[in-house]
Scaffold this active site. Structure first.
Site, PDB file in Angstrom:
ATOM      1  N   GLN A  12      25.932  -8.309  -4.095  1.00  0.00           N
ATOM      2  CA  GLN A  12      25.842  -9.014  -5.427  1.00  0.00           C
ATOM      3  C   GLN A  12      26.842  -8.507  -6.339  1.00  0.00           C
ATOM      4  OE1 GLN A  12      22.189  -9.770  -7.314  1.00  0.00           O
ATOM      5  NE2 GLN A  12      21.076  -8.982  -5.836  1.00  0.00           N
ATOM      6  N   CYS A  45      22.004 -17.321   5.835  1.00  0.00           N
ATOM      7  CA  CYS A  45      22.906 -17.693   7.177  1.00  0.00           C
ATOM      8  C   CYS A  45      23.595 -18.857   6.984  1.00  0.00           C
ATOM      9  CB  CYS A  45      21.827 -17.937   8.091  1.00  0.00           C
ATOM     10  SG  CYS A  45      21.427 -16.197   9.185  1.00  0.00           S
ATOM     11  N   HIS A  85      23.344 -12.526  11.278  1.00  0.00           N
ATOM     12  CA  HIS A  85      22.126 -12.128  10.251  1.00  0.00           C
ATOM     13  C   HIS A  85      21.549 -10.584  10.633  1.00  0.00           C
ATOM     14  CE1 HIS A  85      18.382 -12.835   8.219  1.00  0.00           C
ATOM     15  NE2 HIS A  85      17.721 -12.369   9.461  1.00  0.00           N
ATOM     16  N   ASN A 133      22.253  -3.638  -2.374  1.00  0.00           N
ATOM     17  CA  ASN A 133      20.831  -3.374  -2.308  1.00  0.00           C
ATOM     18  C   ASN A 133      20.714  -3.363  -0.841  1.00  0.00           C
ATOM     19  OD1 ASN A 133      20.256  -2.572  -4.717  1.00  0.00           O
ATOM     20  ND2 ASN A 133      19.625  -4.422  -5.195  1.00  0.00           N
ATOM     21  N   HIS A 170      19.432 -10.056   5.810  1.00  0.00           N
ATOM     22  CA  HIS A 170      20.801 -10.640   6.071  1.00  0.00           C
ATOM     23  C   HIS A 170      21.900  -9.897   5.264  1.00  0.00           C
ATOM     24  CE1 HIS A 170      23.407 -13.851   7.347  1.00  0.00           C
ATOM     25  NE2 HIS A 170      24.362 -13.176   6.602  1.00  0.00           N
ATOM     26  N   SER A 181      15.782  -8.307  -1.039  1.00  0.00           N
ATOM     27  CA  SER A 181      14.808  -9.587  -0.772  1.00  0.00           C
ATOM     28  C   SER A 181      15.110 -10.176   0.521  1.00  0.00           C
ATOM     29  CB  SER A 181      15.041 -10.424  -1.878  1.00  0.00           C
ATOM     30  OG  SER A 181      16.364 -10.863  -1.745  1.00  0.00           O
ATOM     31  N   HIS A 238      24.145  -8.445   2.849  1.00  0.00           N
ATOM     32  CA  HIS A 238      24.893  -9.182   1.660  1.00  0.00           C
ATOM     33  C   HIS A 238      24.970  -7.968   0.296  1.00  0.00           C
ATOM     34  CE1 HIS A 238      20.576  -9.374   0.758  1.00  0.00           C
ATOM     35  NE2 HIS A 238      20.860  -9.634  -0.445  1.00  0.00           N
ATOM     36  N   CYS A 282      16.450 -18.139   7.089  1.00  0.00           N
ATOM     37  CA  CYS A 282      17.392 -17.247   6.248  1.00  0.00           C
ATOM     38  C   CYS A 282      18.024 -17.949   5.243  1.00  0.00           C
ATOM     39  CB  CYS A 282      18.198 -16.318   6.948  1.00  0.00           C
ATOM     40  SG  CYS A 282      19.263 -15.360   5.990  1.00  0.00           S
TER      41      CYS A 282
HETATM   42  P1  H2U Z   1      18.851  -8.496  -3.185  1.00  0.00           P
HETATM   43  O1  H2U Z   1      20.406  -7.990  -2.951  1.00  0.00           O
HETATM   44  O2  H2U Z   1      18.070  -7.725  -4.069  1.00  0.00           O
HETATM   45  O3  H2U Z   1      18.473  -8.914  -1.918  1.00  0.00           O
HETATM   46  O4  H2U Z   1      19.058 -10.141  -3.832  1.00  0.00           O
HETATM   47  C1  H2U Z   1      19.612 -11.306  -3.153  1.00  0.00           C
HETATM   48  C2  H2U Z   1      19.905 -12.307  -4.174  1.00  0.00           C
HETATM   49  O5  H2U Z   1      20.348 -13.416  -3.529  1.00  0.00           O
HETATM   50  C3  H2U Z   1      18.998 -12.367  -5.341  1.00  0.00           C
HETATM   51  O6  H2U Z   1      19.476 -11.977  -6.466  1.00  0.00           O
HETATM   52  C4  H2U Z   1      19.868 -14.559  -4.550  1.00  0.00           C
HETATM   53  C5  H2U Z   1      18.507 -13.895  -5.308  1.00  0.00           C
HETATM   54  O7  H2U Z   1      18.521 -14.200  -6.612  1.00  0.00           O
HETATM   55  N1  H2U Z   1      19.253 -15.756  -3.654  1.00  0.00           N
HETATM   56  C6  H2U Z   1      20.031 -17.025  -4.167  1.00  0.00           C
HETATM   57  O8  H2U Z   1      20.538 -17.114  -4.985  1.00  0.00           O
HETATM   58  N2  H2U Z   1      19.742 -18.132  -3.472  1.00  0.00           N
HETATM   59  C7  H2U Z   1      18.614 -18.311  -2.406  1.00  0.00           C
HETATM   60  O9  H2U Z   1      18.490 -19.326  -1.836  1.00  0.00           O
HETATM   61  C8  H2U Z   1      17.994 -16.856  -2.001  1.00  0.00           C
HETATM   62  C9  H2U Z   1      18.240 -15.691  -2.720  1.00  0.00           C
END
Ligand code: H2U
Length: 352
Positions: free
Chosen positions: A169, A54, A114, A154, A165, A162, A167, A51
């Site tokens: 934004q 993590c 996680h 989201n 875990h 995506s 999280h 992940c």
């Molecule tokens: P979601 O909330 O849509 O899952 O987005 C997770 C964000 O995490 C996504 O915008 C970022 C992606 O660009 N990300 C990183 O910045 N670094 C990583 O190594 C994986 C995901």
């Protein structure tokens, strides 16, 4: 025949945005239709070595996450907005119009675990998420070119998330984006006319009416708004007229964490799955002005309709004409209210 919003097709106004939603109660007269399908949920480890979010793991871009023990935030490795975008404008005959936009995107890991989402985390851990949101809002908003800070989450693959875990934004930027910009106008109009915030008056009425109320604690109210568009759309609103997350007292932040955990527990209990949604906070812009008209609130837009697998699609008529719903906000509130506030994974029966 006398018009009733319980029986007859009608439109409801969202006074915060000026948008309308079309309601067709006659199509979902009974509170519930169809069976509830159960979904097999994958069990996740406490720490997943593959992940990107993590603790201690390497992200896509090669950066290594620290061995964090509660929350952790970092600059999005694939930021949609960039701080060093050059300033510029395009306008060809008012037909080809564009404007540069500067901003900063951050990712917020809610916990090193996680396998645990907000409703499953202990309350002090949820409170730490609120504290980090406040810290980020303060830090990003204090930058001179940042006029709006959008905190959001989201949750679930169905929402395009995506990574499982837990999280969220933050996208902070120069302009006030469309949805909060509409609310800025409507709340100002209301405040100028009445001298009180729109949401202070609204929640006072909802606390009296009770039909769309889910629960309240000392400082927050959770409800299905009268103008809800998504089937189980909800809103958490502070009782005091708080403009921004940084204005919440310590006690109010505890109450916010409690409401966030309780509401997401109701959601998970609805279909006994980790309930997907997009959620976010609308609050005062960070443009250096006072904004007495603003009343912060957190919105939850879940896509599910009848079961873990039946999703409401905003397509066809909704895309081309107007948002529409069948189950009424009152029916949705009734469903959510009758669920236990104990998470289904910690209880054998979800009905209180
Ligand atoms: P979601 O909330 O849509 O899952 O987005 C997770 C964000 O995490 C996504 O915008 C970022 C992606 O660009 N990300 C990183 O910045 N670094 C990583 O190594 C994986 C995901």
């Amino acid at each position: 025949m006398k018009f009733s919003t319980e029986d007859h097709p009608h439109r409801r106004l969202n006074p915060l945005t000026g948008d309308w939603v079309q309601v067709s109660p006659h199509r979902a007269k009974r509170p519930w239709q169809g069976q509830v399908e159960k979904m097999e949920e994958e069990s996740r480890p406490e720490h997943d070595p593959s992940c990107y979010l993590c603790a201690g793991n390497t992200r896509i871009g090669g950066e290594v996450n620290p061995d964090y023990s509660d929350t952790y935030s970092f600059q999005n490795d694939f930021s949609s907005l960039l701080e060093d975008t050059p300033e510029g404008e395009v306008n060809e005959n008012d037909l080809f119009v564009a404007k540069s936009e500067r901003g900063i995107c951050r990712v917020i890991c809610f916990s090193p675990r996680h396998d645990l989402t907000i409703p499953e985390l202990e309350l002090p851990s949820v409170r730490k998420v609120i504290d980090l949101w406040a810290k980020e809002y303060e830090e990003l908003g204090s930058k001179s070119f940042i006029n709006h800070v959008q905190i959001f989450e989201n949750k679930g693959a169905v929402m395009g998330c995506s990574n499982p875990h837990p999280h969220g934004q933050i996208w902070a930027q120069e302009s006030i984006p469309q949805e909060p910009a509409k609310k800025q106008i409507k709340q100002s109009e209301y405040f100028d006319k009445k001298g009180r915030t729109l949401l202070s008056d609204y929640i006072a009425s909802e606390l009296e009416k009770e039909e769309r109320l889910l629960f309240e604690n000392d400082h927050f109210v959770a409800l299905v708004p009268y103008w809800a568009t998504w089937p189980f759309e909800t809103m958490i609103v502070p009782k005091r007229n708080v403009q921004r997350i940084t204005d919440l007292t310590e006690e109010e932040k505890d109450a916010f964490a409690d409401a966030y955990k309780k509401l997401t527990t109701l959601y998970d209990n609805l279909f006994e799955i980790s309930f997907p949604y997009s959620a976010g906070i609308h609050q005062a812009p960070t443009d250096g002005k006072d904004h007495p008209e603003w009343h912060m609130h957190m919105l939850f837009y879940p896509p599910l309709l009848r079961s873990a697998t039946v999703k409401k699609f905003m397509v066809g008529y909704e895309m081309l004409a107007n948002a529409q719903r069948d189950i009424t906000p009152e029916q949705a509130a009734y469903r959510l209210r009758s669920l236990s506030t104990v998470h289904y994974k910690q209880s054998s029966s979800v009905f209180s």
